[in-house]
Design a protein around this motif. Sequence first.
Motif, PDB file in Angstrom:
ATOM      1  N   ASP A  71       0.755  -1.129  -0.359  1.00  0.00           N
ATOM      2  CA  ASP A  71       0.168  -0.008  -0.277  1.00  0.00           C
ATOM      3  C   ASP A  71       1.444   1.468  -0.035  1.00  0.00           C
ATOM      4  O   ASP A  71       0.881   2.015  -0.490  1.00  0.00           O
ATOM      5  CB  ASP A  71      -1.273  -0.545   1.408  1.00  0.00           C
ATOM      6  N   LEU A  72       2.138   1.200   0.808  1.00  0.00           N
ATOM      7  CA  LEU A  72       2.842   2.442   0.884  1.00  0.00           C
ATOM      8  C   LEU A  72       3.474   2.553  -0.214  1.00  0.00           C
ATOM      9  O   LEU A  72       3.788   3.704  -0.771  1.00  0.00           O
ATOM     10  CB  LEU A  72       3.763   1.951   2.274  1.00  0.00           C
ATOM     11  N   PHE A  75       1.387   4.147  -2.781  1.00  0.00           N
ATOM     12  CA  PHE A  75       1.025   5.253  -2.472  1.00  0.00           C
ATOM     13  C   PHE A  75       2.047   6.243  -2.789  1.00  0.00           C
ATOM     14  O   PHE A  75       1.710   7.919  -2.939  1.00  0.00           O
ATOM     15  CB  PHE A  75       0.721   5.616  -1.310  1.00  0.00           C
ATOM     16  N   GLU A  76       2.927   6.314  -2.924  1.00  0.00           N
ATOM     17  CA  GLU A  76       4.735   7.103  -3.117  1.00  0.00           C
ATOM     18  C   GLU A  76       5.014   7.273  -4.187  1.00  0.00           C
ATOM     19  O   GLU A  76       4.907   8.130  -4.958  1.00  0.00           O
ATOM     20  CB  GLU A  76       5.523   5.355  -2.567  1.00  0.00           C
ATOM     21  N   PHE A  78       1.784   7.407  -6.287  1.00  0.00           N
ATOM     22  CA  PHE A  78       1.193   7.670  -6.748  1.00  0.00           C
ATOM     23  C   PHE A  78       1.754   9.965  -6.459  1.00  0.00           C
ATOM     24  O   PHE A  78       1.650  10.883  -7.009  1.00  0.00           O
ATOM     25  CB  PHE A  78      -0.273   7.431  -6.115  1.00  0.00           C
ATOM     26  N   PHE A  79       2.615   9.474  -5.405  1.00  0.00           N
ATOM     27  CA  PHE A  79       3.181  10.803  -4.786  1.00  0.00           C
ATOM     28  C   PHE A  79       4.517  11.425  -6.061  1.00  0.00           C
ATOM     29  O   PHE A  79       4.500  12.526  -5.766  1.00  0.00           O
ATOM     30  CB  PHE A  79       3.396  10.901  -3.404  1.00  0.00           C
ATOM     31  N   SER A  95       2.747   8.426   6.593  1.00  0.00           N
ATOM     32  CA  SER A  95       1.900   7.550   5.628  1.00  0.00           C
ATOM     33  C   SER A  95       1.168   6.460   5.435  1.00  0.00           C
ATOM     34  O   SER A  95       0.703   6.207   5.247  1.00  0.00           O
ATOM     35  CB  SER A  95       2.224   7.753   4.033  1.00  0.00           C
ATOM     36  N   LEU A  99      -2.054   5.599   5.428  1.00  0.00           N
ATOM     37  CA  LEU A  99      -3.370   3.817   4.729  1.00  0.00           C
ATOM     38  C   LEU A  99      -3.729   2.963   5.426  1.00  0.00           C
ATOM     39  O   LEU A  99      -4.603   2.375   5.401  1.00  0.00           O
ATOM     40  CB  LEU A  99      -1.758   4.103   3.972  1.00  0.00           C
ATOM     41  N   TYR A 121      -2.896  12.610  -0.402  1.00  0.00           N
ATOM     42  CA  TYR A 121      -3.239  11.548   0.347  1.00  0.00           C
ATOM     43  C   TYR A 121      -5.078  11.462  -0.313  1.00  0.00           C
ATOM     44  O   TYR A 121      -5.704  10.648  -0.286  1.00  0.00           O
ATOM     45  CB  TYR A 121      -3.174  11.896   1.929  1.00  0.00           C
ATOM     46  N   TYR A 124      -5.892  10.714  -3.985  1.00  0.00           N
ATOM     47  CA  TYR A 124      -5.411   9.260  -3.609  1.00  0.00           C
ATOM     48  C   TYR A 124      -6.374   7.959  -3.328  1.00  0.00           C
ATOM     49  O   TYR A 124      -6.912   7.362  -3.839  1.00  0.00           O
ATOM     50  CB  TYR A 124      -4.023   8.604  -3.350  1.00  0.00           C
ATOM     51  N   MET A 125      -7.036   8.518  -1.965  1.00  0.00           N
ATOM     52  CA  MET A 125      -8.425   8.041  -1.387  1.00  0.00           C
ATOM     53  C   MET A 125     -10.157   8.104  -2.441  1.00  0.00           C
ATOM     54  O   MET A 125     -10.928   7.179  -2.214  1.00  0.00           O
ATOM     55  CB  MET A 125      -8.623   8.584  -0.283  1.00  0.00           C
TER      56      MET A 125
END
Length: 542
Positions: A71-72, A75-76, A78-79, A95, A99, A121, A124-125
């Motif tokens: 998950d991290l 997200f990384e 995406f960031f 993060s 998450l 964030y 992303y959500m």
Amino acid sequence: MYLIYSNSCPACHGDIEAYRLDLGLPCTKCLLRIDEKLSGHLRNYSLRNKLLVETLGVSGDYLLMYTSDEDLRAFESFFEKIMGSKMWSIQRMWSRRLLDMESFALIAPTGIGKSTLLQIYSLYMMNFNKKIYFILPTKQLAEQTFERLRLYSERIGFDPYLIHIYDSSKKTSLAELVHEILEKDAGVLITTASILSRRYNEIKNLIFDIIIADDLDAILRSSKNLDRVLELLGFDREVLDYAFKISILSQELIYNKLNNRAELVERIREEIEILRSEIASFRNSKRIGQLIVSTATGRSGLKTKILREVLGFEAGGIIEYSRNIIDSYEYLSNHETLYNILSELGSGTVIFVSKSDGTKIKDLYHKLNEAGFRVGVADSKTNHLKKFLSREIDYLIASASVYGIATRGVDAPQIIRNAVFINIPGYTVSLDKFLTDPKKLYLLYKSLTRYFSEAEEIASDIGRVIYSRKLSELHIIRRVLRGEIESSDYLREVINRLRSYISIAKEKLSKLCNEKISLRIGVVYPCLNNVAIPDPITYIQA
């Protein structure tokens, strides 16, 4: 001989040797032999966890750890796609908690990257059909958040029209925005905290998956706003009453423990446990949203205790982080000194004027203008703030207030390079209230040692009281001295002693005033019957 930890195997939760925990491995019952492939990746946590999930019959917590890593990583990525750079280490730490849908406060000084992380964030959500509500302290900060979210959305091909801001000057009503969000699977609503207070009836039909308050005080300044936020996350009024009652009962518990009322203490404990079980039962039966607060300063008090009871939310004290900042001071004997400082610092400088200072913001603005500085004033009547952020002017004068526009209403570290404080930011309280705090009374007597001989001995006695008492006892002592509750037998002798010291202090201060001694003792002004309190919160926030 090996040290054995009970119930600590990540896979089966049985007993495990310490050396295997250190290697990140399960117990020998779960995995007796370590193959070559696994042994080569013991320090690569993510790959190791993946291999253990594939190998073990019962993977236990390894599946959770592996999923969390994946998950991290997503997200990384995406960031980085939005920002073009990697996260900082503290952002990665936050993060993981985000998450995991944990409710918590991001406490760090301005410029660490809290707002950017939370904005990304939220986008992303939205991938997971989440409804998100941003609560900002000022209109300016709400507009900045809206503009950045729209910009970030366009970078990744998201629909920017899923992001809504309520602006009373526009034709679209708040009710229409709420209706649009209800119609969609995902969406973002942005308002100020004052809109939450005044227009709550138009929002209350929405239940948000995530609420982001970009300032702890934005929700804690008003008990009603705190209740509104929790209701928008899915809590019932009855559950919030339970949490409030627990907070009150906890204070009663301490008070009765000090008075050795064992039977009453046990009864209060039982009542608290029943109320907590009711809250836990409600949370297990409902889908409750996530509350995230971004703040430069942590606060504690009754309202934060309510948050802890219903969400497990902690809003602790200030955490120190290293920042590339130079702190210095200069005595301002005349305006020329200020002019020289501002000329040297250059563009991107905010000038904070303390409320306790005699300097008038308008007068300073005219003087700086006459001296040739491109300067403006941060207030709601002018558009100087926008001009400052667009670099049309170089300097901005603002009030050094914890709730000021320039203190909490601007998130532009790329523009603001310097802050100049004219006098120390602070506020005043009455001398009577100041003296009821044993720690403040101690500091006063330390300041009075040069004016009467007994002051040192009294200060030492007050110091012994402070260091020999628990924080809960000192809290009760303050409340008794302020007349809020009656004294217990257990503390009566100490409180009587402190009352006598307060009387002596007032007498000595009055004498200094009558003798027309022109001085300031620490932060106490003898003849004005008040105390100037420095405001570090404003300093850190700025």
